[in-house]
Design a protein around this motif. Structure first.
Motif, mmCIF file in Angstrom:
data_model
loop_
_atom_site.group_PDB
_atom_site.id
_atom_site.type_symbol
_atom_site.label_atom_id
_atom_site.label_comp_id
_atom_site.label_asym_id
_atom_site.label_seq_id
_atom_site.Cartn_x
_atom_site.Cartn_y
_atom_site.Cartn_z
ATOM 1 N N CYS A 57 0.421 -0.965 -0.071
ATOM 2 C CA CYS A 57 0.317 0.083 0.186
ATOM 3 C C CYS A 57 1.010 1.352 0.158
ATOM 4 O O CYS A 57 0.206 2.422 -0.295
ATOM 5 C CB CYS A 57 -1.524 -0.380 1.134
ATOM 6 S SG CYS A 57 -0.238 0.198 2.686
ATOM 7 N N GLY A 58 2.158 1.676 0.102
ATOM 8 C CA GLY A 58 2.886 2.413 0.298
ATOM 9 C C GLY A 58 2.940 2.772 1.377
ATOM 10 O O GLY A 58 3.649 4.336 1.995
ATOM 11 N N PHE A 59 2.295 2.811 3.074
ATOM 12 C CA PHE A 59 2.577 2.844 3.790
ATOM 13 C C PHE A 59 3.572 3.074 4.894
ATOM 14 O O PHE A 59 4.439 1.484 4.810
ATOM 15 C CB PHE A 59 1.661 2.806 4.918
ATOM 16 C CG PHE A 59 1.181 3.706 5.912
ATOM 17 C CD1 PHE A 59 1.433 5.231 5.743
ATOM 18 C CD2 PHE A 59 1.003 3.046 7.307
ATOM 19 C CE1 PHE A 59 0.850 5.423 7.173
ATOM 20 C CE2 PHE A 59 1.105 3.234 8.465
ATOM 21 C CZ PHE A 59 1.135 5.355 8.468
ATOM 22 N N ASN A 60 4.895 4.334 4.514
ATOM 23 C CA ASN A 60 6.383 4.074 5.161
ATOM 24 C C ASN A 60 6.351 4.082 6.985
ATOM 25 O O ASN A 60 5.749 5.730 6.719
ATOM 26 C CB ASN A 60 7.438 4.889 4.399
ATOM 27 C CG ASN A 60 8.072 4.790 4.628
ATOM 28 O OD1 ASN A 60 9.100 4.203 5.772
ATOM 29 N ND2 ASN A 60 9.846 5.814 4.574
ATOM 30 N N PHE A 61 6.095 3.965 7.825
ATOM 31 C CA PHE A 61 5.953 4.463 9.050
ATOM 32 C C PHE A 61 6.620 4.104 9.838
ATOM 33 O O PHE A 61 8.044 3.423 9.622
ATOM 34 C CB PHE A 61 4.140 3.476 9.914
ATOM 35 C CG PHE A 61 4.559 1.953 9.489
ATOM 36 C CD1 PHE A 61 4.821 1.655 10.765
ATOM 37 C CD2 PHE A 61 4.202 1.569 8.492
ATOM 38 C CE1 PHE A 61 4.936 -0.128 10.579
ATOM 39 C CE2 PHE A 61 3.932 0.426 8.234
ATOM 40 C CZ PHE A 61 4.236 -0.310 9.762
ATOM 41 N N SER A 62 6.542 4.138 11.170
ATOM 42 C CA SER A 62 7.574 4.063 12.144
ATOM 43 C C SER A 62 7.513 3.183 13.101
ATOM 44 O O SER A 62 6.549 3.128 12.928
ATOM 45 C CB SER A 62 8.691 5.496 13.241
ATOM 46 O OG SER A 62 9.198 4.815 13.561
ATOM 47 N N VAL A 63 8.358 2.028 12.634
ATOM 48 C CA VAL A 63 8.095 0.642 13.896
ATOM 49 C C VAL A 63 8.449 0.626 14.512
ATOM 50 O O VAL A 63 9.681 0.935 15.142
ATOM 51 C CB VAL A 63 8.751 -0.269 12.368
ATOM 52 C CG1 VAL A 63 8.785 -1.901 13.523
ATOM 53 C CG2 VAL A 63 9.446 -0.124 10.895
ATOM 54 N N ASN A 64 7.138 0.813 15.490
ATOM 55 C CA ASN A 64 7.451 0.514 17.119
ATOM 56 C C ASN A 64 6.979 -0.653 17.589
ATOM 57 O O ASN A 64 6.016 -1.396 16.883
ATOM 58 C CB ASN A 64 7.414 1.710 17.732
ATOM 59 C CG ASN A 64 5.405 2.242 17.173
ATOM 60 O OD1 ASN A 64 4.835 1.843 17.445
ATOM 61 N ND2 ASN A 64 5.257 3.371 16.465
ATOM 62 N N GLU A 65 6.097 -0.805 18.706
ATOM 63 C CA GLU A 65 5.801 -1.433 19.693
ATOM 64 C C GLU A 65 4.134 -1.836 19.264
ATOM 65 O O GLU A 65 3.383 -3.180 19.324
ATOM 66 C CB GLU A 65 5.456 -1.630 20.660
ATOM 67 C CG GLU A 65 4.503 -0.043 22.171
ATOM 68 C CD GLU A 65 5.262 0.612 21.551
ATOM 69 O OE1 GLU A 65 4.884 1.778 21.914
ATOM 70 O OE2 GLU A 65 6.799 1.099 20.747
ATOM 71 N N ARG A 66 3.554 -0.220 18.583
ATOM 72 C CA ARG A 66 2.489 -0.495 17.699
ATOM 73 C C ARG A 66 1.841 -1.453 16.183
ATOM 74 O O ARG A 66 2.258 -0.916 16.221
ATOM 75 C CB ARG A 66 1.744 1.091 18.196
ATOM 76 C CG ARG A 66 1.634 1.450 18.856
ATOM 77 C CD ARG A 66 1.207 2.856 19.049
ATOM 78 N NE ARG A 66 1.446 3.665 19.813
ATOM 79 C CZ ARG A 66 2.286 4.139 20.421
ATOM 80 N NH1 ARG A 66 3.407 4.257 19.684
ATOM 81 N NH2 ARG A 66 2.392 5.196 21.767
ATOM 82 N N PRO A 67 1.387 -2.849 16.764
ATOM 83 C CA PRO A 67 0.843 -3.027 15.276
ATOM 84 C C PRO A 67 0.589 -2.212 14.701
ATOM 85 O O PRO A 67 -1.010 -1.709 14.648
ATOM 86 C CB PRO A 67 0.511 -4.792 15.617
ATOM 87 C CG PRO A 67 -0.015 -4.360 16.457
ATOM 88 C CD PRO A 67 0.477 -3.097 17.683
#
Length: 389
Positions: free
Chosen positions: A46-56
């Motif tokens: 989908c193209g969503f580039n996000f900051s990976v953290n504990e929230r799935p």
């Protein structure tokens, strides 16, 4: 100045085709849909580039119906521009219901594939589904790159080369002034990253774009994953550097071993064996071959040179949205090579408490040849891989 190519980030049409392929894969297995939880897979589909953290964060692609992007509330504004998805929001992690359990319940899928899953969730999810398939349906799609993905990889390889070229040209001055491995790393990565941002930073804003690297010298070069340190390289030692570059989320690598001062006969012999290892890997990498066999063919060249006890790792790995991803050019991986796959080629010789050597090329597989967009080694023959002081 490197030539600036007219490329843009992968757009909605690319993501739509990915989702269509996922729908087909799910339907062919008799499933209702697929839930992607791997950050790289979510980005891919989908193209969503996000900051990976504990929230799935999850993307549910049904065989029929709306594609749903499950996000925590704090990502709402970041996710709103994503095209082709419906947003579903949970408040916070861990929550009274685990977010992944909530996603599956919201999807209302009785038969679902999930790419990655915490083992502790298997029992509760099994209770609300008829069939829970733990399989990454996106992985085989990601193995085969499109022309647009390959072009981003080529460009990224050029900036990895730029970083190495800077190290090659400036290491003598920095070492001569008492500089350390960290000083060398800061100079070459800063130079290459500035060029990458200058050339593509505006067009690719919001995508993954960067330079990562390591620099090790002398006995520390015998540590394949050792951290770059305050150690000052010395005359006669090896200087090993591995560079990773990414553009639009797509990774490439380039790496080399340099000799500080004059190269001796034993160093030249080892570097020639590594070149033979690289070449054997390229020769074996052809459609229809298997990853395991490519690894063996390459490493046999090091064994033939009497360096079998100095081998510490496989010859390579896949690259794409992750710097290291399947398939693996390694023992046990029986994946069949196909055109448009991307791999690293990483001969390594490690002699603890003495020295280490590693080179890295990026390889693009074509139907009738292997393309090497990493050009530092080709442009810098072994006898030129020295740092003059």
């Amino acid at each position: 100045m490197m030539p600036i190519k007219p490329v843009r980030p992968l757009g909605p049409d690319f993501r739509r085709k990915v989702r269509d392929n996922l729908r087909f894969s799910a339907a062919s297995r008799g499933l209702d849909g697929v839930l992607l939880l791997s950050p790289a897979n979510v980005l891919y589909a989908c193209g969503f580039n996000f900051s990976v953290n504990e929230r799935p964060i999850g993307l549910y692609v049904p065989v029929a119906g709306e594609v749903r992007l499950f996000i925590p509330l704090l990502e709402l504004e970041n996710a709103e521009p994503i095209e082709g998805v419906t947003l579903d929001i949970y408040t916070e992690f861990p929550g009274t219901v685990h977010p992944v359990s909530w996603m599956v319940e919201e999807a209302k899928a009785r038969r679902i594939a999930i790419d990655v899953l915490d083992a502790r969730l298997m029992a509760p999810l099994g209770a609300v589904t008829d069939e829970l398939v733990l399989e990454d349906l996106a992985a085989p799609l990601r193995f085969i790159k499109t022309p647009e993905e390959l072009e981003l990889t080529r460009i990224a390889a050029g900036y990895a080369d730029l970083c190495l070229s800077r190290l090659h040209s400036e290491a003598g001055n920095i070492i001569g002034q008492g500089g350390s491995e960290l000083d060398l790393l800061a100079d070459c990565t800063g130079y290459a990253l500035a060029a990458l941002k200058r050339d593509y930073g505006t067009i690719f804003e919001g995508t993954k774009l960067g330079i990562t690297a390591s620099v090790h010298s002398g006995p520390r070069a015998a540590l394949p994953h050792g951290s770059t340190s305050t150690r000052k390289p010395r005359v006669g030692e090896t200087l090993v550097s591995g560079i990773g570059a990414s553009l639009g989320g797509y990774h490439a690598e380039s790496g080399a071993t340099l000799i500080i001062g004059e190269m001796n006969a034993e160093q030249r012999r080892i570097m020639q064996a590594m070149q033979a290892c690289n070449d054997a890997g390229v020769a074996a990498l052809r459609p229809g071959a298997h990853c395991h066999d490519v690894n063996e063919a390459a490493l046999d060249a090091l064994r033939a040179a009497g360096l079998d006890k100095a081998i510490r790792h496989r010859i390579g790995h896949g690259m794409g949205l992750e710097g290291h991803e399947a398939p693996w050019l390694a023992p046990g991986d029986q994946t069949e090579i196909a055109a448009n796959m991307v791999f690293s080629n990483e001969p390594g010789v490690y002699r603890p408490e003495i020295d280490g050597y590693r080179t890295i090329n990026t390889m693009l597989v074509h139907a009738d040849h292997v393309e090497i967009p990493s050009r530092f080694q080709a442009a810098t023959p072994i006898d030129q891989r020295v740092v003059a002081l």
